[in-house]
Design an enzyme around this catalytic site. Sequence first.
Site, PDB file in Angstrom:
ATOM      1  N   ALA A  78      -6.483   1.059  -5.769  1.00  0.00           N
ATOM      2  CA  ALA A  78      -6.386  -0.403  -5.737  1.00  0.00           C
ATOM      3  C   ALA A  78      -5.281  -0.824  -4.777  1.00  0.00           C
ATOM      4  CB  ALA A  78      -6.121  -0.954  -7.129  1.00  0.00           C
ATOM      5  N   HIS A  98       9.263   4.528  -3.211  1.00  0.00           N
ATOM      6  CA  HIS A  98       9.592   3.180  -3.712  1.00  0.00           C
ATOM      7  C   HIS A  98       9.804   3.168  -5.214  1.00  0.00           C
ATOM      8  CE1 HIS A  98       5.248   3.334  -4.410  1.00  0.00           C
ATOM      9  NE2 HIS A  98       5.309   2.242  -5.131  1.00  0.00           N
ATOM     10  N   GLU A 102       6.554  10.640 -14.755  1.00  0.00           N
ATOM     11  CA  GLU A 102       6.146   9.244 -14.591  1.00  0.00           C
ATOM     12  C   GLU A 102       6.165   8.484 -15.922  1.00  0.00           C
ATOM     13  OE1 GLU A 102       4.633   7.818 -11.389  1.00  0.00           O
ATOM     14  OE2 GLU A 102       5.575   9.510 -10.367  1.00  0.00           O
ATOM     15  N   HIS A 108      -2.333   8.160 -12.828  1.00  0.00           N
ATOM     16  CA  HIS A 108      -1.670   8.334 -14.124  1.00  0.00           C
ATOM     17  C   HIS A 108      -2.765   8.498 -15.173  1.00  0.00           C
ATOM     18  CE1 HIS A 108       1.890   5.754 -12.498  1.00  0.00           C
ATOM     19  NE2 HIS A 108       2.229   7.041 -12.467  1.00  0.00           N
ATOM     20  N   GLY A 125       0.810  -1.231   0.000  1.00  0.00           N
ATOM     21  CA  GLY A 125       0.000   0.000   0.000  1.00  0.00           C
ATOM     22  C   GLY A 125       0.834   1.269   0.000  1.00  0.00           C
ATOM     23  N   ASN A 132      -2.463  -4.079  -7.291  1.00  0.00           N
ATOM     24  CA  ASN A 132      -1.555  -2.991  -6.920  1.00  0.00           C
ATOM     25  C   ASN A 132      -1.746  -1.788  -7.835  1.00  0.00           C
ATOM     26  OD1 ASN A 132       0.054  -2.895  -4.664  1.00  0.00           O
ATOM     27  ND2 ASN A 132       1.614  -4.295  -5.469  1.00  0.00           N
ATOM     28  N   GLY A 184      -3.155   7.665  -3.396  1.00  0.00           N
ATOM     29  CA  GLY A 184      -3.871   8.092  -4.604  1.00  0.00           C
ATOM     30  C   GLY A 184      -4.108   6.952  -5.583  1.00  0.00           C
ATOM     31  N   CYS A 220      -0.229  -0.673 -17.969  1.00  0.00           N
ATOM     32  CA  CYS A 220       0.866  -0.296 -17.055  1.00  0.00           C
ATOM     33  C   CYS A 220       2.054  -1.230 -17.220  1.00  0.00           C
ATOM     34  CB  CYS A 220       0.424  -0.409 -15.595  1.00  0.00           C
ATOM     35  SG  CYS A 220      -0.937   0.643 -15.141  1.00  0.00           S
TER      36      CYS A 220
HETATM   37  O1  SUG Z   1       3.017   3.627  -9.200  1.00  0.00           O
HETATM   38  N1  SUG Z   1       1.644   0.716  -7.859  1.00  0.00           N
HETATM   39  C1  SUG Z   1       2.050   1.472  -9.038  1.00  0.00           C
HETATM   40  C2  SUG Z   1       1.121   1.208 -10.192  1.00  0.00           C
HETATM   41  C3  SUG Z   1       1.627   1.814 -11.459  1.00  0.00           C
HETATM   42  C4  SUG Z   1       0.651   1.731 -12.553  1.00  0.00           C
HETATM   43  N2  SUG Z   1       1.198   2.244 -13.741  1.00  0.00           N
HETATM   44  C5  SUG Z   1       0.514   2.939 -14.681  1.00  0.00           C
HETATM   45  N3  SUG Z   1      -0.666   3.425 -14.458  1.00  0.00           N
HETATM   46  N4  SUG Z   1       1.102   3.150 -15.822  1.00  0.00           N
HETATM   47  C6  SUG Z   1       2.109   2.962  -8.715  1.00  0.00           C
HETATM   48  O2  SUG Z   1       1.229   3.454  -7.986  1.00  0.00           O
HETATM   49  C7  SUG Z   1       1.924  -0.114  -5.611  1.00  0.00           C
HETATM   50  C8  SUG Z   1       3.028  -0.784  -4.852  1.00  0.00           C
HETATM   51  C9  SUG Z   1       2.762  -0.947  -3.396  1.00  0.00           C
HETATM   52  O3  SUG Z   1       1.934  -0.239  -2.853  1.00  0.00           O
HETATM   53  O4  SUG Z   1       3.466  -1.771  -2.828  1.00  0.00           O
HETATM   54  C10 SUG Z   1       2.438   0.630  -6.796  1.00  0.00           C
HETATM   55  O5  SUG Z   1       3.534   1.146  -6.769  1.00  0.00           O
END
Ligand code: SUG
Length: 419
Positions: free
Chosen positions: A26, A126, A161, A229, A19, A344, A23, A350
């Site tokens: 999911a 991260h 991004e 995004h 998590g 996630n 924003g 993505c």
């Molecule tokens: O950056 N999730 C990614 C998902 C990226 C989706 N990419 C696009 N929409 N192109 C993010 O939010 C969740 C990881 C965690 O919470 O452990 C995460 O990083």
Amino acid sequence: MIREINFDGIVGPSHNYAGLSLGNLAATRHAGETSYPRAAALQGLEKMRANMALGLAQGFFVPLPRPNTDWLTAMGANATIDPRLTAAAWSASSMWTANAATVSPATDAADGRCHLTPANLVTMPHRGMEWPDTMAQLKLAFADPEHFTIHDPVPPSFGDEGAANHGRLCDAHGAPGVELFVYGRPGGKFPARQHEQASRAIARLHQLDPERTVFIEQNPAAIEAGAFHNDVVSVANERVLFTHAQAFADQQGTYDAIRAKFPALEVVEVPADSVSLAEAIKTYLFNAQLLSLPGEGGGGEMALVVPLESWESAPVRTWLEGMLAGNGPIRRVIPVDVRQSMANGGGPACLRLRVVADPQTVDPRFLLDDAKADRMAAVIAAHWPESIAPAQVGDAELAKRIITARFELLDALGLQELG
Ligand code: SUG
């Protein structure tokens, strides 16, 4: 031959639900659940295989080294200091290669080279640690200086991004395109991760013609609803823009601005009374791969590769069936199971970075074929952890296993130099 190559991120062995992304609804919703890295990586591989079976060119990037102990050391931390720092160092977030870089094909750049700028991803800790290792991989895959230029990320004051906020309209992938850069205005309850100045810097660095670039503001309401995004609410392919009616701050103004530079634009718009913004974001309808099918079988038709979550939603399904019954440009819908990534906040789009180039100019080690997919599947089946419960993140024995698993994959692919 110039074509679109989709480079999917292989889901890394440390895939877990911590998590970490404010924003990203999911990811927040699934925080603390047990993850299934082996199933996740195999789901991603099946998606790649299915796209290859359609006759499409498929590439991949390998997982980045995790846990990122150098990053923890730089933070003066160790595995017991702060579970959120540990989780950041363990994240497998590089699987979402739409955030690896922004790519402008050679036809769009003044110097006739394909330009790539790795995303700095500064908004999320991260993710902000990804780019040096991503860049190392891009430099191997696109090493040929006659065809590719790889830039440094834009300065960290301006969040970038990558391709998740970038699109391209063209008559055919190999023809010159009009590039779309979508940015967010900060100030809402969730971070606007793409800064306008980052987008503008990339357009300049990539030597794009201002007459063939459009800068577009994301709808602040879409960010508030969880579109962290822009590729969560719209996707472009060739002459088609498939978009939710509330994706952009000025929806009609956006269409007009694009049409002024790309008159052939075909908008496929999903109205909010058919699929609400909330439903679009929950089901990731727009985080689809919009693909031009090659050759006689496809006959230039477009297919939409959607997550199963979309296909299972009554309003989305009704809208998609209505679309297929009509005579719009998208003629096929292909649902895929990428549930582990979806939990996630990462859908089919993505998981891939689009590069328009001649596959012959790419290091073949990053291109997929069936035999290589079989080899990858065997390594994943043998070495990826079956599951990771939240309490296991930070575990020293599991860390060793994750490191070994990645080395096994690098060995199988002849990519030991990324070790
Ligand atoms: O950056 N999730 C990614 C998902 C990226 C989706 N990419 C696009 N929409 N192109 C993010 O939010 C969740 C990881 C965690 O919470 O452990 C995460 O990083």
